[in-house]
Design a protein around this motif. Structure first.
Motif, short mmCIF file in Angstrom:
data_model
loop_
_atom_site.label_atom_id
_atom_site.label_comp_id
_atom_site.label_asym_id
_atom_site.label_seq_id
_atom_site.Cartn_x
_atom_site.Cartn_y
_atom_site.Cartn_z
N THR A 1 0.69 -5.71 -5.07
CA THR A 1 1.19 -7.07 -5.29
C THR A 1 0.12 -8.14 -5.11
OG1 THR A 1 1.94 -7.22 -2.99
CG2 THR A 1 3.55 -6.50 -4.62
N ARG A 2 -1.02 -7.78 -4.54
CA ARG A 2 -2.03 -8.80 -4.26
C ARG A 2 -3.30 -8.67 -5.10
NH1 ARG A 2 1.13 -8.41 -0.06
NH2 ARG A 2 1.47 -10.18 1.35
N MET A 3 -3.38 -7.63 -5.91
CA MET A 3 -4.58 -7.44 -6.71
C MET A 3 -4.32 -7.75 -8.18
SD MET A 3 -6.28 -4.03 -5.04
CE MET A 3 -7.68 -4.16 -6.14
N ASP A 4 -5.38 -8.08 -8.87
CA ASP A 4 -5.30 -8.39 -10.30
C ASP A 4 -5.18 -7.09 -11.08
OD1 ASP A 4 -5.56 -9.23 -12.88
OD2 ASP A 4 -7.59 -10.03 -12.67
N ALA A 5 -4.01 -6.88 -11.67
CA ALA A 5 -3.76 -5.62 -12.38
C ALA A 5 -4.67 -5.45 -13.59
CB ALA A 5 -2.30 -5.54 -12.80
N SER A 6 -5.29 -6.53 -14.05
CA SER A 6 -6.16 -6.43 -15.22
C SER A 6 -7.55 -5.94 -14.85
CB SER A 6 -6.27 -7.78 -15.92
OG SER A 6 -6.92 -8.73 -15.08
N SER A 7 -7.86 -5.89 -13.56
CA SER A 7 -9.18 -5.45 -13.11
C SER A 7 -9.35 -3.96 -13.37
CB SER A 7 -9.35 -5.74 -11.62
OG SER A 7 -10.49 -5.09 -11.11
N SER A 8 -10.52 -3.59 -13.88
CA SER A 8 -10.78 -2.18 -14.19
C SER A 8 -10.86 -1.34 -12.93
CB SER A 8 -12.08 -2.06 -15.00
OG SER A 8 -13.18 -2.56 -14.25
N GLU A 9 -11.17 -1.95 -11.79
CA GLU A 9 -11.31 -1.21 -10.54
C GLU A 9 -10.05 -1.25 -9.69
OE1 GLU A 9 -14.63 -2.76 -8.44
OE2 GLU A 9 -16.09 -2.23 -9.98
N ALA A 10 -9.06 -2.02 -10.13
CA ALA A 10 -7.90 -2.26 -9.29
C ALA A 10 -7.13 -0.98 -8.97
CB ALA A 10 -6.97 -3.27 -9.96
N ARG A 11 -6.90 -0.14 -9.98
CA ARG A 11 -6.12 1.07 -9.73
C ARG A 11 -6.83 1.97 -8.73
NH1 ARG A 11 -4.71 3.37 -14.87
NH2 ARG A 11 -2.78 2.20 -14.73
N SER A 12 -8.14 2.14 -8.92
CA SER A 12 -8.90 2.99 -8.01
C SER A 12 -8.83 2.45 -6.58
CB SER A 12 -10.36 3.06 -8.47
OG SER A 12 -11.14 3.78 -7.54
N LEU A 13 -8.95 1.15 -6.41
CA LEU A 13 -8.89 0.55 -5.08
C LEU A 13 -7.51 0.73 -4.45
CD1 LEU A 13 -10.92 -2.73 -5.68
CD2 LEU A 13 -11.63 -0.74 -4.34
N ALA A 14 -6.46 0.61 -5.28
CA ALA A 14 -5.11 0.80 -4.76
C ALA A 14 -4.90 2.23 -4.27
CB ALA A 14 -4.09 0.47 -5.85
N VAL A 15 -5.38 3.18 -5.05
CA VAL A 15 -5.24 4.59 -4.67
C VAL A 15 -6.05 4.89 -3.41
CG1 VAL A 15 -5.75 6.96 -5.37
CG2 VAL A 15 -4.74 5.37 -7.01
N ARG A 16 -7.27 4.35 -3.34
CA ARG A 16 -8.11 4.58 -2.17
C ARG A 16 -7.50 3.97 -0.91
NH1 ARG A 16 -13.82 5.64 -3.67
NH2 ARG A 16 -13.88 5.88 -5.93
N ALA A 17 -6.85 2.83 -1.05
CA ALA A 17 -6.22 2.19 0.11
C ALA A 17 -5.11 3.06 0.67
CB ALA A 17 -5.67 0.82 -0.28
#
Length: 208
Positions: free
Chosen positions: A166-182
Motif C-alpha cells: 500500500t505504500r510503494m509505487d506499483a509502477s516501479s520495476s523494483e517494487a514487486r521484488s522489494l515487496a517479496v523481499r520484505a
C-alpha cells in the motif's frame, strides 16, 4: 411473442458495465480515502448519483460489494499457492498479491473504518488461514524463524505485505521484488538468503 424468462433475467450489457465501472471507481477512490462519497464515486464512474443507486441501495451496500470483490480475488490467489517450500510459497503469495495492489489498498483503507473492520477480517479469513499454514510449515521444517509464535508471525507477515504494497509505487520495476523481499525478511530470511531464493525462482518477481 413473450420474452423468454432467461432473457428477462439477463442484465443488459450497459447495466453490467455500469456496475463494473462503479466498483472500479469505488476501489480506486476508497483506496485513497476510506470515506470517499457516493457523489465522488459516481462522478469517477461517469455516472449520476441516481444511476449509482440503481445498482446499490446505499453507500454501505457499495462498500460491501467492494470488500467482496477484493476478498474473492485474494482468496482465489491463496488457493493457488501450493509450493512445498514455505519460503517460496510466501514469496509467491506476496508477488501475486502485488498484482492486486489496488484491491489490497482498498482493503487496507476499509479496514481502518471501524464500521467495516470485522467484515473485512471475515472476508479475508481464507487467505489468513493459508498464510498461517505456510508459516507453521516453515517453522516445522526450520526454513522460517521460530523465535516468534506461529500466529504472531503470520500476522506480522500479513501486516508487512499490506504495508509495503500500500505504500510503494506499483509502477516501479523494483517494487514487486522489494515487496517479496520484505515479506521474506520478516519471516526470518537474510537479504542474501532472499536473493538466492529469488535467483533460483525468477518467476516470483518477473514483471507480467
Amino acid at each position: 411473442m413473450s420474452t423468454p424468462p432467461a432473457a428477462q433475467r439477463r442484465p443488459r450489457r450497459d447495466a453490467v458495465e455500469n456496475r463494473a465501472d462503479i466498483l472500479a471507481a469505488a476501489t480506486d477512490l476508497i483506496s485513497r480515502d476510506p470515506h470517499a462519497s457516493v457523489d465522488a464515486i459516481a462522478r469517477s464512474a461517469g455516472l449520476t448519483r441516481r444511476a449509482l443507486y440503481g445498482h446499490f441501495d446505499d453507500r454501505d451496500a457499495l462498500v460491501h460489494a467492494v470488500i467482496a470483490v477484493g476478498a474473492q480475488r485474494f482468496n482465489a490467489i491463496a488457493d493457488t499457492i501450493d509450493d512445498p517450500d514455505p519460503r517460496v510459497a510466501l514469496a509467491r503469495l506476496a508477488s501475486l498479491l502485488w498484482r492486486e495492489a489496488s484491491h489490497v489498498q482498498v482493503a487496507a483503507s476499509i479496514a481502518l473504518d471501524e464500521a467495516h473492520v470485522h467484515e473485512t477480517a471475515d472476508a479475508l479469513a481464507p487467505v489468513r488461514r493459508r498464510v498461517a499454514e505456510i508459516v507453521r510449515a516453515g517453522q516445522d521444517d526450520g526454513s522460517l524463524r521460530t523465535d516468534v509464535a506461529a500466529p504472531t508471525l503470520a500476522r506480522l507477515v500479513e501486516e508487512t505485505a499490506r504495508a509495503v504494497i500500500t505504500r510503494m509505487d506499483a509502477s516501479s520495476s523494483e517494487a514487486r521484488s522489494l515487496a517479496v523481499r520484505a515479506v521474506l525478511s520478516i519471516a526470518g530470511l537474510s537479504w542474501t538468503e532472499s536473493a538466492t531464493l529469488l535467483g533460483e525462482h525468477p518467476d516470483l518477481v518477473e514483471e507480467v
